[in-house]
Design a protein around this motif. Sequence first.
Motif, mmCIF file in Angstrom:
data_model
loop_
_atom_site.group_PDB
_atom_site.id
_atom_site.type_symbol
_atom_site.label_atom_id
_atom_site.label_comp_id
_atom_site.label_asym_id
_atom_site.label_seq_id
_atom_site.Cartn_x
_atom_site.Cartn_y
_atom_site.Cartn_z
ATOM 1 N N UNK A 40 5.509 9.897 5.747
ATOM 2 C CA UNK A 40 6.529 9.032 6.342
ATOM 3 C C UNK A 40 6.262 7.566 5.995
ATOM 4 N N UNK A 41 4.996 7.203 5.930
ATOM 5 C CA UNK A 41 4.638 5.800 5.668
ATOM 6 C C UNK A 41 5.023 5.343 4.271
ATOM 7 N N UNK B 12 11.627 2.650 6.605
ATOM 8 C CA UNK B 12 11.147 1.272 6.475
ATOM 9 C C UNK B 12 11.061 0.566 7.830
ATOM 10 N N UNK B 13 12.126 0.628 8.608
ATOM 11 C CA UNK B 13 12.142 -0.069 9.901
ATOM 12 C C UNK B 13 11.078 0.490 10.837
ATOM 13 N N UNK B 14 10.927 1.795 10.838
ATOM 14 C CA UNK B 14 9.924 2.428 11.691
ATOM 15 C C UNK B 14 8.525 1.988 11.295
ATOM 16 N N UNK B 15 8.249 1.939 10.002
ATOM 17 C CA UNK B 15 6.924 1.530 9.538
ATOM 18 C C UNK B 15 6.620 0.078 9.880
ATOM 19 N N UNK B 16 7.611 -0.784 9.755
ATOM 20 C CA UNK B 16 7.415 -2.184 10.136
ATOM 21 C C UNK B 16 7.197 -2.314 11.650
ATOM 22 N N UNK B 17 7.863 -1.483 12.401
ATOM 23 C CA UNK B 17 7.701 -1.505 13.852
ATOM 24 C C UNK B 17 6.306 -1.049 14.270
ATOM 25 N N UNK B 18 5.783 -0.042 13.579
ATOM 26 C CA UNK B 18 4.499 0.542 13.954
ATOM 27 C C UNK B 18 3.287 -0.198 13.378
ATOM 28 N N UNK B 19 3.494 -0.964 12.310
ATOM 29 C CA UNK B 19 2.368 -1.597 11.616
ATOM 30 C C UNK B 19 1.446 -2.413 12.530
ATOM 31 N N UNK C 176 -0.794 -1.437 8.393
ATOM 32 C CA UNK C 176 -1.318 -2.363 9.394
ATOM 33 C C UNK C 176 -0.645 -3.716 9.225
ATOM 34 N N UNK C 177 -0.991 -4.651 10.075
ATOM 35 C CA UNK C 177 -0.294 -5.941 10.098
ATOM 36 C C UNK C 177 -0.432 -6.718 8.787
ATOM 37 N N UNK C 178 -1.519 -6.482 8.055
ATOM 38 C CA UNK C 178 -1.722 -7.174 6.785
ATOM 39 C C UNK C 178 -1.005 -6.465 5.640
ATOM 40 N N UNK C 179 -1.175 -5.152 5.537
ATOM 41 C CA UNK C 179 -0.671 -4.445 4.361
ATOM 42 C C UNK C 179 0.836 -4.223 4.369
ATOM 43 N N UNK C 180 1.471 -4.307 5.527
ATOM 44 C CA UNK C 180 2.904 -4.005 5.606
ATOM 45 C C UNK C 180 3.744 -4.917 4.705
ATOM 46 N N UNK C 181 3.209 -6.069 4.345
ATOM 47 C CA UNK C 181 3.937 -6.966 3.441
ATOM 48 C C UNK C 181 4.178 -6.320 2.063
#
Length: 312
Positions: free
Chosen positions: A277-278, A284-291, A247-252
């Motif tokens: 996949x996560x 990495x790029x896909x996960x940042x895009x989807x977060x 999510x937007x918080x944990x992706x960091x």
Amino acid sequence: MSNTIVAISDRNYLWGVWLLIASMRKNSMNEPVLVQGVDYTESDIAILKQFTDVQILSSHNTRRNLTCSKPAAMLMADTDYITWVDCDSIFYGNCSRYLTADPDHIHVEMRASKDNAGVFARFYEPDDTYGDIPAKILDVWRQDIGENTEPALHSCCSCCFVSLHRSHRAILEKWRDQMQKVLPDDNVGVYDKRSFAYFQTDESVLNSVLCFSRVAVPPAEHYMLASDPDAFHIHFAYQPKPWRMWNSYTIQYFDKTVELVEWAVAQGYKTPGPVPVSLQRKYRKLNHLLAPLGKNWVRAKKVLRRLGILQK
């Protein structure tokens, strides 16, 4: 000085417990780990016990949410200190020296005034001090505890991490008994909007104990797991959890978490299933895009389940 790390999970959070224990062993944190595993299979138990000094206490689902079992699980530990850690979190760096405060304090993270105000925003009355615990909530806690009359705290703690000396086991017993007394005997999740004084369930009850019980001790002056950039606690707050989606918080924390998975696999540790996949670096790029969509995906799944389109 001995210390036990305590956690609880059902099978939905097996990846979370695995990540937590792996983070400890990767960072040379050698504390024994006690896990209350709800409806674990033999395979689940083996996956966690491949790490050193891990004890699994098997149990079955209770009527209340698992978060309400925290103090009971902690009371099963028999070391100088007892440390609860939510199983949707990991350690970065060796945090052993930061887990325990002195014996006269409970080590928890206290909410800053702004954070506390956000938690209680809808409960404030005109005479309340914004940022403090609202008076009408304190009134309920005072009456339900029935011991001290003046609150010992103005703000609340978060109980994703709780550590105390065994000489204060009475706090855990009071926390356990108060939950039996004031919380409904059913499970609506971590939050229960039916009770304004206990809408945070286990966390609300712990704060009521710290505010008004004679067995309580003061929180440590400083929360020690957030001040060292080389050793700190990472809590994967909010849904979804990283082993499903960021999510937007944990992706960091993507890189730190994936590095942990890669280390464990390289050491020969088996994972709870195929690495999702996560948790794969090549995505990495896909996960940042989807977060940023994580929260909406959780909401969408709830709607689909209510409509009977998606199974739990």
